[in-house]
Design a protein around this motif. Structure first.
Motif, PDB file in Angstrom:
ATOM      1  N   ARG A  15       0.783  -1.423   0.117  1.00  0.00           N
ATOM      2  CA  ARG A  15       0.010  -0.064  -0.033  1.00  0.00           C
ATOM      3  C   ARG A  15       0.719   1.261  -0.086  1.00  0.00           C
ATOM      4  O   ARG A  15       0.666   2.105  -0.605  1.00  0.00           O
ATOM      5  CB  ARG A  15      -1.030  -0.118   1.286  1.00  0.00           C
ATOM      6  CG  ARG A  15      -2.026   0.585   1.331  1.00  0.00           C
ATOM      7  CD  ARG A  15      -2.881   0.932   2.350  1.00  0.00           C
ATOM      8  NE  ARG A  15      -2.795  -0.018   3.380  1.00  0.00           N
ATOM      9  CZ  ARG A  15      -2.900  -1.165   4.103  1.00  0.00           C
ATOM     10  NH1 ARG A  15      -4.020  -2.325   3.398  1.00  0.00           N
ATOM     11  NH2 ARG A  15      -2.752  -0.904   5.424  1.00  0.00           N
ATOM     12  N   THR A 103      -4.995   1.578   7.694  1.00  0.00           N
ATOM     13  CA  THR A 103      -6.556   1.548   7.340  1.00  0.00           C
ATOM     14  C   THR A 103      -7.715   1.380   8.212  1.00  0.00           C
ATOM     15  O   THR A 103      -8.557   1.327   8.213  1.00  0.00           O
ATOM     16  CB  THR A 103      -6.876   0.512   6.012  1.00  0.00           C
ATOM     17  OG1 THR A 103      -6.684  -0.389   6.224  1.00  0.00           O
ATOM     18  CG2 THR A 103      -5.836   0.734   4.250  1.00  0.00           C
ATOM     19  N   GLU A 104      -6.457   0.569   9.243  1.00  0.00           N
ATOM     20  CA  GLU A 104      -7.461   0.405  10.686  1.00  0.00           C
ATOM     21  C   GLU A 104      -7.516   2.016  11.081  1.00  0.00           C
ATOM     22  O   GLU A 104      -7.336   2.393  11.432  1.00  0.00           O
ATOM     23  CB  GLU A 104      -6.446  -0.640  11.853  1.00  0.00           C
ATOM     24  CG  GLU A 104      -6.524  -2.131  10.476  1.00  0.00           C
ATOM     25  CD  GLU A 104      -4.945  -2.079   9.403  1.00  0.00           C
ATOM     26  OE1 GLU A 104      -5.738  -3.322   8.788  1.00  0.00           O
ATOM     27  OE2 GLU A 104      -4.459  -0.619   9.511  1.00  0.00           O
TER      28      GLU A 104
END
Length: 110
Positions: A15, A103-104
């Motif tokens: 990512r 993304t958490e």
């Protein structure tokens, strides 16, 4: 973290790279169960931070366990953690804006 640590770390590195930044695995921990530390270096300001998962009741959130932005101090803190937990993973991210790419859920005070 529902995925094994090695798969989750690999996804984070991809990512970061897809966004045009640089990430590397500074230390590999236990492939399935190792906790992960994410060190972020802002290339413009040279400030750094470290993030780790924490339980807040039933929720999991990423938070800063130390408040300093001094990279050598953060490296010292990480080294102390590794002495206590040899299964830890350490991912280092270098980004011009200091983004963490998680993304958490991340502690909103960051």
């Amino acid at each position: 973290m529902l995925l094994s640590s090695d798969i989750w770390v690999g996804a984070l590195v991809r990512r970061v790279e897809q966004a045009g930044s640089f990430a590397f695995i500074a230390r590999k921990g236990h492939p399935q169960f190792g906790a992960v530390l994410v060190k972020v270096l802002n290339l413009r300001t040279r400030d750094a931070c470290v993030l780790r998962e924490a339980q807040t009741g039933e929720d999991t959130v990423w938070m800063r366990p130390v408040e300093t932005v001094n990279e050598p101090d953060i490296d010292d803190w990480i080294a102390r953690q590794l002495r206590y937990d040899p299964d830890l993973w350490v991912v280092e991210i270098e980004d011009a804006e200091g983004r963490h790419f998680l993304t958490e859920r991340v502690d909103p005070s960051l």
